[in-house]
Scaffold this active site. Structure first.
Site, PDB file in Angstrom:
ATOM      1  N   ALA A   1       0.701  -0.957   0.036  1.00  0.00           N
ATOM      2  CA  ALA A   1      -0.054  -0.058   0.139  1.00  0.00           C
ATOM      3  C   ALA A   1       1.013   1.305   0.173  1.00  0.00           C
ATOM      4  CB  ALA A   1      -0.743  -0.003   1.310  1.00  0.00           C
TER       5      ALA A   1
ATOM      6  N   TYR B   1       5.893  11.776   5.222  1.00  0.00           N
ATOM      7  CA  TYR B   1       5.125  10.458   4.693  1.00  0.00           C
ATOM      8  C   TYR B   1       5.398  10.150   3.457  1.00  0.00           C
ATOM      9  CZ  TYR B   1       1.124   7.403   4.092  1.00  0.00           C
ATOM     10  OH  TYR B   1       0.175   6.320   3.700  1.00  0.00           O
TER      11      TYR B   1
ATOM     12  N   LYS C   1       6.989   6.416   2.204  1.00  0.00           N
ATOM     13  CA  LYS C   1       6.191   5.646   1.110  1.00  0.00           C
ATOM     14  C   LYS C   1       7.177   5.445  -0.091  1.00  0.00           C
ATOM     15  CE  LYS C   1       2.545   4.035   3.416  1.00  0.00           C
ATOM     16  NZ  LYS C   1       2.162   2.549   3.258  1.00  0.00           N
TER      17      LYS C   1
END
Ligand code: UDP
Length: 276
Positions: free
Chosen positions: A66, A98, A102
């Site tokens: 994800a 963030y 990721k």
């Protein structure tokens, strides 16, 4: 079922070894965490992710990772296509931690894929639905719904012209399973979401309309998140790759998805919070 952290080596070793297919969805997410606790966001999302991916590689498990539309940052190259550039603010602004965490996960998945890991990377676009965060916190939909239920004004940041593509959870789950099961998606990164764009002001008005009452106020982003926040003006996916490879399209209209979400939060509030 096991409950624990993706930074727990023994637990994750056991869980990945036991599974047939590894959906690596655990992460620290939510803008309030990016600005209040960037250390944990980076620690969990980078170190935890590397642990999970190393084990998926070791035990030869296929992995669905994800990722996030946040990797595109504030790029103005709309719609965001999977091969498009990432445009982020300075590292002094915690909001971008963030996105970067990721993106490291994506790079690491590609690095392990070169060595044989079977994987697919999904970039989600503002997925929402029942059980999204807790009331009055988390993402904009749960924040607005919480404010409605507590008879507080909905806090629209700035003029509310910034847009997102709100993707209903049922659509997202359908897409995740299609991506996990279709060999055509292996080794690929895919946008997953609707390309129907909604401004924050439109979202606030929609929720007030669905609830039947509610005030809207405008606040600055400094008031909401302090100085280490920057906003993203538009976030829209190019959905053609997911459509071509998987035949996937998100179909739930926002008024329908938000109605189901609001109804769930009302029921939750009635049974958990109102009587406390
Ligand atoms: N937003 C807002 N009021 C709030 C919280 C968020 O107007 O109380 C806006 C925010 O500025 C952003 C959008 O809603 O433009 C979506 O914010 P969210 O925190 O859900 O996540 P993002 O899409 O920015 O990652």
């Amino acid at each position: 079922m096991y409950r624990g952290s993706i930074t727990d080596k023994d637990l994750i070793d056991k869980v990945v070894w036991e599974c047939d297919l590894c959906y690596h969805f655990a992460a620290l997410v939510g803008v309030q965490h990016y600005v209040a606790n960037p250390h944990d966001v980076i620690d969990v999302n980078v170190n935890g992710t590397m642990l999970v991916m190393n084990l998926a590689y070791k035990y030869e498990k296929k992995m669905v990772f994800a990722s996030t539309s946040e990797v595109y940052g504030r790029s103005l190259d709309i719609p965001f296509s999977e091969d498009g550039d990432r445009v982020l603010g300075p590292t002094k602004i915690d909001r971008w931690c963030y996105s970067t965490s990721k993106a490291i996960g994506e790079h690491y998945a590609f690095a392990l894929a070169q060595k044989g890991l079977r994987m697919v990377i999904l970039r989600f676009f503002n997925v929402y639905g029942p059980r999204l965060d807790s009331i009055e916190s988390g993402r904009v939909a749960s924040i607005f719904i919480g404010q409605l239920l507590r008879n507080k004004p909905l806090t629209v940041i700035g003029d509310g012209a910034q847009t997102r593509c709100y993707t209903y959870i049922d659509d997202a789950i359908r897409g995740i399973i299609m991506a996990a099961e279709n060999p055509a998606a292996e080794g690929e990164v895919l946008n997953l979401g609707t390309d129907v764009e909604t401004s924050v002001m439109e979202l606030a008005r929609l929720l007030v309309g669905l609830y039947g009452k509610g005030e809207i106020v405008s606040i600055t982003h400094e008031e909401m998140y302090g100085l280490s926040y920057e906003d993203i003006p538009r976030r829209v996916p190019d959905v053609s790759k997911a459509k071509k490879l998987l035949g996937f399209e998100a179909t739930t209209p926002i008024h329908e998805g938000m109605k189901k979400t609001l109804d769930w939060f009302i029921r939750y509030f009635e049974s958990h919070e109102k009587h406390v």
